[in-house]
Motif scaffolding. Structure first.
Motif, PDB file in Angstrom:
ATOM      1  N   LYS A 156       0.771  -0.956   0.236  1.00 30.27           N
ATOM      2  CA  LYS A 156      -0.224  -0.129  -0.174  1.00 30.27           C
ATOM      3  C   LYS A 156       0.689   0.960   0.545  1.00 30.27           C
ATOM      4  CE  LYS A 156      -1.545   1.224   4.835  1.00 30.27           C
ATOM      5  NZ  LYS A 156      -0.256   0.095   6.189  1.00 30.27           N
ATOM      6  N   TYR A 190       3.263   6.594   0.114  1.00 33.77           N
ATOM      7  CA  TYR A 190       1.458   7.327   0.369  1.00 33.77           C
ATOM      8  C   TYR A 190       1.840   8.473  -0.145  1.00 33.77           C
ATOM      9  CZ  TYR A 190       1.968   3.806   4.302  1.00 33.77           C
ATOM     10  OH  TYR A 190       2.322   2.554   5.136  1.00 33.77           O
ATOM     11  N   SER A 194       2.810   3.787  12.213  1.00 29.87           N
ATOM     12  CA  SER A 194       3.273   4.056  11.136  1.00 29.87           C
ATOM     13  C   SER A 194       3.794   5.287  11.629  1.00 29.87           C
ATOM     14  CB  SER A 194       2.735   4.491   9.841  1.00 29.87           C
ATOM     15  OG  SER A 194       3.011   4.269   8.638  1.00 29.87           O
ATOM     16  N   GLU A 197       6.852  -6.133   7.985  1.00 25.44           N
ATOM     17  CA  GLU A 197       5.956  -5.693   6.760  1.00 25.44           C
ATOM     18  C   GLU A 197       6.394  -3.927   6.586  1.00 25.44           C
ATOM     19  OE1 GLU A 197       2.085  -6.096   8.102  1.00 25.44           O
ATOM     20  OE2 GLU A 197       2.168  -8.280   7.983  1.00 25.44           O
ATOM     21  N   ARG A 231       6.464   1.926   4.444  1.00 27.48           N
ATOM     22  CA  ARG A 231       7.317   3.461   3.972  1.00 27.48           C
ATOM     23  C   ARG A 231       8.694   3.703   4.249  1.00 27.48           C
ATOM     24  NH1 ARG A 231       4.870   8.286   6.399  1.00 27.48           N
ATOM     25  NH2 ARG A 231       2.915   6.333   7.104  1.00 27.48           N
TER      26      ARG A 231
END
Ligand SMILES: *Cc1c(COP(=O)(O)O)cnc(C)c1O
Length: 415
Positions: free
Chosen positions: A63, A375, A205, A277, A280
């Motif tokens: 993502k 992102y 995050s 995982e 960023r």
């Protein structure tokens, strides 16, 4: 200072280069707004994770940046994939990621998405609710397959990051309260189409301080021993992603090794394989957004630099009040101005920087918005009927377009 963001980023004769490629030339050739990614940086970061955690499975969190070429880079360096939708699963498979290295989280998986993932025989589902256990069991029944699962537990630790990206606190929609987890494991054990293989947690995050990780891992390990004593065969401890990156000049860019030093002591007797995982911290500082100055506007008490990248291209400043460092693509002189850097969109929230000292610019100049690899494009949209930006990958002097700039036709494509 730039090298602390990305060692492949440097000024040569006053012009900003990434992996030896002139960003001014890229902007002229492909137009702006333009996302540029450094392949070597992304490869280095996956390798750094693999070095720091040699036994672990590193699942790149798709993502953060779902461009198939980016997923492919991570795969080539040995990473699997962490997906949160059927679309991401599709992209990971397209990029050639082995299903046995794919984990699937998300609070709202649909039956259609679950069936797709079960048929592909992915490594495991990270289950977010009791009801989801039943649905997974039903799908397993109808497809005649055992469904491998981990339960996503919520360890109730504060990751000390922005509230919108904190996911491991009691009040969050994610996971199952760690105190209820054992009960859910016992429940799952009775569902005969499920195979319990792991424990999952992901606390948030942009985490720059490793202490919340230590706290979360200790709680997960406690659950691991408790479940093991009750006869559960926990093969995987999936500790999620979330390691932060340098956005502001005074922030650190933590290394995967820093995370390993923090959490490995708590994991030393654990027999299960570790899964991580990261999203960023793999791609964030591998990407830059290039934008061109359209207008300067002076209201006396306030100065604006209006650029051609809007919140539809990079929404992080608008939704997280995120800081992105902005530097000129071509250096002028050392004169500075204090200004807002804003986009063309009809929203007051459409800004890249507020009250920021940046080097003096003129109409037509290019600016580089740093730390835009994660992102950034992934959260972009066509708001204000703006075609989405072009994405370019550079590697050791070579240049590849990995997503063409959208056209007006692309905006109406589906009608
Ligand atoms: C978003 C997410 C990640 C990746 O987070 P980063 O902060 O980008 O490392 C990992 N796991 C899950 C379940 C996520 O939702």
């Amino acid at each position: 200072m730039l090298k602390e963001y990305n060692p492949y980023l440097e000024y040569k004769d006053g012009e900003l280069h990434l992996e030896g490629v002139s960003l001014k030339n890229l902007a002229k050739e492909y137009g702006t707004p333009l996302y540029v990614y450094s392949a070597s940086y992304i490869r280095d970061r996956v390798r750094a994770y693999r070095r720091a955690f040699p036994e672990a499975l590193i699942c790149y969190a798709v993502k953060a940046n779902f461009n198939p070429s980016i997923i492919t880079l991570a795969k080539e360096e040995g990473a699997g994939a962490d997906v949160v939708s059927g679309g991401e699963l599709y992209l990971a498979l397209k990029a050639g990621v082995d299903p046995s290295k794919i984990v699937y989280a998300g609070v709202g998986k649909t039956v259609q998405e679950i069936e797709f993932a079960v048929k592909q025989d992915i490594l495991m589902f990270n289950v977010e609710s009791s009801m989801e256990l039943d649905v997974l069991n039903d799908v397993g029944q109808s497809l005649g397959k055992k469904v491998r699962i981990a339960i996503r537990v919520n360890p109730d630790v504060d990751p000390k990051t922005h509230p919108y990206i904190s996911t491991g606190m009691k009040k969050s929609k994610f996971g199952i309260d760690i105190k209820q987890a054992k009960k859910e494991y016992e429940y799952a054990r009775k569902l005969k189409n499920l195979e319990i293989v792991g424990i999952h947690c992901h606390i948030g995050s942009q985490i720059l301080d490793v202490s919340p990780y230590i706290e979360a891992v200790e709680k997960v390990v406690e659950l691991y021993w408790d479940l093991s004593k009750s006869g559960f065969d926990i093969k995987y401890l999936d500790l999620g992603g979330g390691l932060g990156i340098k956005y502001q000049p005074d922030q650190a860019n933590p290394e995967p090794e820093d995370l390993a030093h923090a959490i490995m002591p708590s994991l030393k007797d654990v027999k299960a394989q570790i899964i991580l995982e990261p999203g960023r911290s793999i791609v964030g500082n591998g990407g830059i957004l290039i934008t061109q100055v359209q207008f300067l506007k002076d209201k006396g008490h306030k100065h604006f630099v209006i650029v051609d990248a809007g919140m539809n291209d990079l929404i992080r400043p608008a939704i997280y009040s995120a800081y992105h460092h902005i530097v000129p693509v071509v250096e002028r002189n050392s004169k500075y101005i204090k200004t807002d850097v804003v986009g063309p969109i009809c929203e007051t929230g459409d800004f890249l920087a507020l009250d920021r000292e940046i080097p003096y610019v003129e109409r037509g100049d290019y600016l580089a918005v740093l730390s835009a690899g994660a992102y950034g494009f992934a959260m972009s949209s066509q708001y204000n009927a703006r075609p989405r930006a072009c994405e370019v990958l550079v590697e050791k002097g070579s240049v590849k377009v990995i997503r063409k700039r959208e056209t007006y036709e692309d905006i109406i494509y589906s009608y």
